[in-house]
Write an enzyme that holds these catalytic residues in place. Structure first.
Site, short mmCIF file in Angstrom:
data_model
loop_
_atom_site.label_atom_id
_atom_site.label_comp_id
_atom_site.label_asym_id
_atom_site.label_seq_id
_atom_site.Cartn_x
_atom_site.Cartn_y
_atom_site.Cartn_z
CB SER A 195 -0.92 0.01 1.21
OG SER A 195 -0.18 0.15 2.41
CB THR B 36 -2.07 5.48 3.69
OG1 THR B 36 -2.79 5.54 2.48
CG2 THR B 36 -1.40 6.81 3.93
CB THR C 32 -0.61 6.40 0.24
OG1 THR C 32 -1.47 5.29 0.02
CG2 THR C 32 -1.06 7.55 -0.65
NE ARG D 36 -8.17 7.96 -5.23
CZ ARG D 36 -7.69 7.66 -4.03
NH1 ARG D 36 -6.41 7.42 -3.89
NH2 ARG D 36 -8.48 7.59 -3.00
CB THR E 107 -4.83 5.45 6.81
OG1 THR E 107 -5.48 4.96 7.99
CG2 THR E 107 -3.39 5.76 7.14
N GLY E 108 -7.28 5.62 4.89
CA GLY E 108 -8.63 5.17 4.57
C GLY E 108 -9.16 5.81 3.31
N1 ASP Z 1 -6.08 7.52 1.97
C1 ASP Z 1 -5.45 6.83 0.88
C2 ASP Z 1 -6.05 7.28 -0.42
O1 ASP Z 1 -7.24 7.48 -0.48
C3 ASP Z 1 -5.54 5.36 0.91
C4 ASP Z 1 -5.44 4.71 2.25
O2 ASP Z 1 -5.16 5.33 3.25
O3 ASP Z 1 -5.64 3.50 2.33
O4 ASP Z 1 -5.33 7.37 -1.38
#
Ligand code: ASP
Length: 348
Positions: free
Chosen positions: A80, A200, A218, A228, A251-252
């Protein structure tokens, strides 16, 4: 309203999460050590240990957090972040990262950067060697090359194989076929959701002099549309830091955070007196309130996705929260060692 949610009315009335005590870790959520202290997302145990080790040797918090996340960026087993990150829909690894330096209030970031294993170091160079904040795509890569970063293939065999499986199972109306037997008929789509993948690393720290800095890095959402950009490289979304207040990062699901600028919100809530954990819960609630489309909600009208936040304040108090589920943890290190701390949450 389900009993496991925080009543919005109660929340607005009290301005705290006292009513959600069942979802707030009662022990271990706060430590008080002013420098060195480092926090990170749950995948950052080694990262915070390294950051504190560097700060104990006198490093500035910004150099320390970048050195910490470099361990994860270069790790091919973390799919990730950085090298080994899962690629976009075309099989190309595109990385996002940002840094912010409390003492100067300066930030640097790169987005959709290809071919550089350490995007956080390039973000650091944007901060130190340009008058800009954010460089993207080819421009970010040209800048990295100018500063001597090697351009490498970041797609590991493991990540390529995962991408190929995703591509072959994306549709049963194209000509890519997953491995199958002579009796199989309906090929494709069945495995698609299992490959949705976020991940991330965020790290913030206070150094020996009391200065605060942050980094987030990330490979973003796996199999994203090329180009994106998520929340991670956006100042105020994926991270924010104010030397007089504290720092936060996320994160997320980046799209949800981009629409709420939650790391900035968390720092402002801490400025107004919230603990780091309450400020993170406030941001989770804000995202839940802003999630109005049925496709993003579960059957209870709650966000069907997750976003996690990690924060520390100037006094060295740490805390974090996420939207969904117990079991979330953050990594914390200080002079007493390294440990994992539970995240509070809004919905079970
Ligand atoms: N926040 C990150 C993104 O949307 C991905 C992640 O944290 O898993 O790119």
């Amino acid at each position: 309203m389900p009993t496991n949610t925080v009543s919005r009315r109660a929340f607005l009335k009290t301005g705290t999460f006292a009513g959600a005590a069942a979802f707030v870790p009662v022990t271990g959520s706060a430590v008080r050590h002013v420098g060195p202290v480092a926090i990170a997302s749950g995948n950052g145990r080694g990262c915070v240990a390294e950051a504190v080790r560097q700060m104990q040797a006198g490093a500035d918090a910004l150099d320390a957090v970048v050195a910490g996340v470099n361990l994860v960026e270069e790790n091919p087993d973390d799919t990730s972040v950085g090298y080994g990150g899962l690629p976009n829909a075309e099989g190309v690894v595109q990385l996002d990262s940002a840094v912010m330096h409390g003492p100067t209030g300066r930030a640097g970031a790169v987005a959709a950067l290809e071919g550089v294993m350490y995007p956080s170091r390039v973000a650091l160079q944007v901060l130190r060697r340009t008058d800009h904040v954010l460089l993207v795509a080819e421009g970010a890569q040209a800048f990295a090359r100018m500063h001597g970063f090697p351009i490498e293939n970041l797609l590991t065999e493991r990540a390529r194989e995962v991408w190929v499986r995703w591509r072959e199972n994306l549709s049963n109306r194209d000509d890519y076929l997953p491995p199958h037997g002579s009796e199989d008929r309906d090929l494709g789509r069945a495995m698609r959701r299992s490959y949705d993948h976020w991940g991330t690393i965020h790290c913030s720290a206070i150094d020996l002099t009391g200065n605060i800095s942050s980094v987030t890095t990330t490979s973003g959402l796996a199999f994203k549309i090329p180009g994106r950009v998520g929340d991670s490289p956006i100042i105020g979304a994926g991270l924010y830091c104010d030397n007089d207040v504290g720092a936060a990062g996320s994160t997320g699901r980046g799209e949800a955070n981009l629409e709420s600028l939650a790391s900035f919100l968390i720092v402002e809530r801490m400025r107004a007196g919230d603990s780091p954990q309450d400020a993170c819960l406030f941001a989770c609630q804000r995202i839940a309130d802003n999630t109005r489309l049925a496709r993003l909600q579960n059957e209870n009208g709650e966000p069907a996705f997750n976003v996690s936040f990690y924060a520390l304040n100037k006094a060295g108090v740490v805390g974090g929260a996420r939207i969904r589920g117990s079991g979330g943890r953050m990594a914390v290190a200080d002079a007493d060692g390294t440990r994992m701390v539970d995240l509070a949450y809004l919905y079970a």
